[in-house]
Design a protein around this motif. Structure first.
Motif, short mmCIF file in Angstrom:
data_model
loop_
_atom_site.label_atom_id
_atom_site.label_comp_id
_atom_site.label_asym_id
_atom_site.label_seq_id
_atom_site.Cartn_x
_atom_site.Cartn_y
_atom_site.Cartn_z
N LEU A 47 89.98 96.16 58.80
CA LEU A 47 90.43 97.01 57.40
C LEU A 47 90.22 97.69 56.61
O LEU A 47 90.30 98.92 56.20
N LEU A 48 88.73 97.54 55.96
CA LEU A 48 87.77 97.87 54.72
C LEU A 48 87.29 98.81 56.51
O LEU A 48 86.58 100.27 55.29
N LYS A 49 86.84 98.70 56.85
CA LYS A 49 86.04 99.27 58.01
C LYS A 49 86.88 100.67 58.65
O LYS A 49 86.60 101.77 58.58
N PHE A 50 87.92 100.68 59.33
CA PHE A 50 89.36 101.58 59.18
C PHE A 50 88.95 102.19 57.87
O PHE A 50 88.80 103.24 57.87
N ILE A 51 89.54 101.77 56.51
CA ILE A 51 89.50 102.77 55.59
C ILE A 51 88.18 103.79 54.84
O ILE A 51 88.05 105.19 54.93
N ARG A 52 86.87 102.84 55.44
CA ARG A 52 85.99 104.00 55.63
C ARG A 52 85.98 104.99 56.10
O ARG A 52 85.10 106.16 56.30
N LEU A 53 85.72 104.41 57.58
CA LEU A 53 86.05 105.39 59.08
C LEU A 53 87.54 106.51 58.11
O LEU A 53 87.00 107.91 58.43
N ALA A 54 88.45 106.39 57.33
CA ALA A 54 89.21 107.57 57.31
C ALA A 54 88.46 108.24 55.93
O ALA A 54 89.08 109.49 56.00
N ILE A 55 88.35 107.68 54.98
CA ILE A 55 88.07 108.26 54.10
C ILE A 55 86.57 109.24 54.10
O ILE A 55 85.89 109.86 53.56
N ASP A 95 93.25 111.71 38.97
CA ASP A 95 93.09 112.80 39.38
C ASP A 95 93.03 113.60 40.73
O ASP A 95 93.28 113.41 41.55
N PRO A 96 94.22 115.24 40.53
CA PRO A 96 95.04 115.22 41.72
C PRO A 96 94.93 115.57 42.67
O PRO A 96 94.71 115.99 43.62
N ASP A 97 93.28 115.97 41.97
CA ASP A 97 91.97 117.16 43.31
C ASP A 97 91.02 115.29 43.06
O ASP A 97 90.71 115.79 44.10
N GLY A 98 91.40 114.28 42.79
CA GLY A 98 90.39 113.61 43.48
C GLY A 98 88.96 113.55 43.22
O GLY A 98 87.52 112.67 43.77
N VAL A 99 88.79 113.85 41.74
CA VAL A 99 87.34 114.42 41.19
C VAL A 99 87.68 113.26 40.69
O VAL A 99 87.99 113.54 39.82
N PRO A 100 86.42 112.17 40.51
CA PRO A 100 86.62 110.81 39.59
C PRO A 100 86.33 111.46 37.87
O PRO A 100 85.42 112.16 37.50
N PRO A 101 87.41 111.50 36.70
CA PRO A 101 86.55 112.38 35.85
C PRO A 101 85.34 111.80 35.38
O PRO A 101 85.21 113.11 34.44
N GLU A 159 88.68 114.72 54.64
CA GLU A 159 89.36 115.06 53.35
C GLU A 159 90.64 114.80 53.05
O GLU A 159 90.80 114.67 51.60
N VAL A 160 90.88 115.12 54.12
CA VAL A 160 92.41 114.60 53.46
C VAL A 160 92.80 113.31 53.11
O VAL A 160 93.41 112.88 51.57
N PHE A 161 92.31 111.72 53.38
CA PHE A 161 92.22 111.58 53.18
C PHE A 161 91.81 110.24 51.75
O PHE A 161 92.00 109.40 51.35
N SER A 162 90.33 111.81 51.84
CA SER A 162 89.47 111.13 51.32
C SER A 162 90.37 111.39 49.76
O SER A 162 89.58 110.00 48.22
N LYS A 163 90.63 112.68 49.94
CA LYS A 163 90.85 112.86 48.40
C LYS A 163 92.29 111.98 47.78
O LYS A 163 92.43 111.68 46.60
N ARG A 164 93.20 111.89 48.83
CA ARG A 164 94.43 110.38 48.44
C ARG A 164 94.21 109.53 48.80
O ARG A 164 94.21 109.34 47.16
N PHE A 165 92.49 109.35 48.68
CA PHE A 165 92.07 107.37 48.18
C PHE A 165 91.20 107.79 47.15
O PHE A 165 91.61 106.84 46.08
#
Length: 327
Positions: A283-291, A33-39, A20-26
């Motif tokens: 690397l893309l697999k890792f990003i997907r795992l992280a978010i 958007d500061p909340d990570g919600v696409p406008p 959740e943390v990584f997904s929000k930052r990503f």
């Protein structure tokens, strides 16, 4: 509950919390958007009508994949090689003063056009056309002559479309394990619908036509001091320090996926695709795992397709012709 089961549950909760943390930052990085919600989430969810594409069609599959992170960088490099599109970016874009704002604007158009209803696509096209109406001026061609340009000029708009489309296609082919339904021809033919609302109705409809068009534009491409300035910015954008290591590698992956003569024009080396590819895939697999696997945009689009009667219980009621043709 047994001790080992409790530990597993605890581990899952920690993993979910980290995701959740990584997904929000990503998503904050991509959307602004500061909340990570696409406008533009509301535009994708709105109405009970279908859009241009279905989940089993090539544009949906390609643009839902994280290989678009590489494709977007590659598209910027490609567009920078044409003095017309380069001048438009330099003179009318906020890419230096508000780089994330410009990034989110591009992502908005791509996302809404791919996943939203046709009504939302029309509204998004109106927004882009309104901006294009103010983008005009003169640029110096590769032969040294001065010519007038506008962002709505079909010749320049066609180049931007081809550079964009070819970049996302090639990076998906190189860095994603997901097959493209119907193959490259299906992606090119179907994505042609995206630019009709922008006033462009004569574009490549197959991979062979796209390659022929790239050859026709090749004499117009050049690298000047202005080109190098923009490319330096693309290579080293003002991103958060935590994002720079990954971005630096994704930039190399974008460069590695380009034809050799384009690499030589850019002048930043000729990284080996054979060496870059496996690292990029991981690397893309890792990003997907992280978010995490969740995609608010896809989920909203699929819910809309359920309301439109095209899906039930998470499945399409009828497969598209392109999906039936295989990949």
């Amino acid at each position: 509950m047994k001790v080992h089961e409790a530990l597993l549950v605890s581990g899952d909760l920690k993993n979910n919390a980290l995701q959740e943390v990584f997904s929000k930052r990503f998503r904050t990085l991509l959307t602004g958007d500061p909340d990570g919600v696409p406008p533009w989430l509301g535009a994708v969810a709105a109405s009970d009508e279908p859009g241009l594409y279905l989940p089993d069609q090539a544009p949906w599959v390609v643009h839902a994949d994280l290989a678009t992170l590489v494709g977007g960088i590659r598209a910027l490099l490609m567009q920078a090689l044409h003095p017309g599109s380069l001048t438009g970016v330099r003179e009318h874009s906020r890419y230096k003063n508000d780089p994330l704002g410009r990034l989110s604007g591009t992502i908005r158009w791509l996302t809404v056009t791919t996943f939203a209803s046709t009504a939302s696509v029309g509204k998004e096209a109106d927004r882009v056309n309104h901006m294009h109406a103010h983008v005009k001026g003169k640029y110096t061609t590769s032969s040294g002559s001065k010519v007038d340009y506008t962002a709505a000029d079909p010749h320049l708009l066609r180049w931007v479309h081809i550079a964009f489309m070819e970049s996302f296609l090639r990076c998906h082919q190189q860095y994603s394990p997901r097959p493209i339904p119907g193959g490259a021809d299906a992606y090119i033919r179907l994505w042609s619908k995206s630019v009709i609302p922008l006033g462009l109705d004569e574009v490549p409809m197959s991979e062979s036509e796209m390659r022929a068009d790239l050859e026709r534009y090749r004499p117009e491409l050049c690298v000047t001091d202005e080109t190098r300035d923009v490319i330096r910015w693309i290579k080293n954008p003002p991103l958060p320090a935590t994002s720079l290591p990954a971005y630096t590698f994704l930039f190399k992956a974008a460069l590695a996926s380009m034809p050799r003569d384009y690499q030589q024009m850019i002048g930043l080396g000729e990284p080996s695709l054979r060496l870059i590819r496996p690292v990029t895939v991981n690397l893309l697999k890792f990003i997907r795992l992280a978010i995490g696997p969740e995609s608010p945009i896809e989920e909203a689009a699929i819910e809309r397709l359920h309301r439109a009667g095209l899906m039930k219980d998470g499945k399409l009621l009828a497969r598209s012709e392109d999906a039936e043709s295989g990949s």
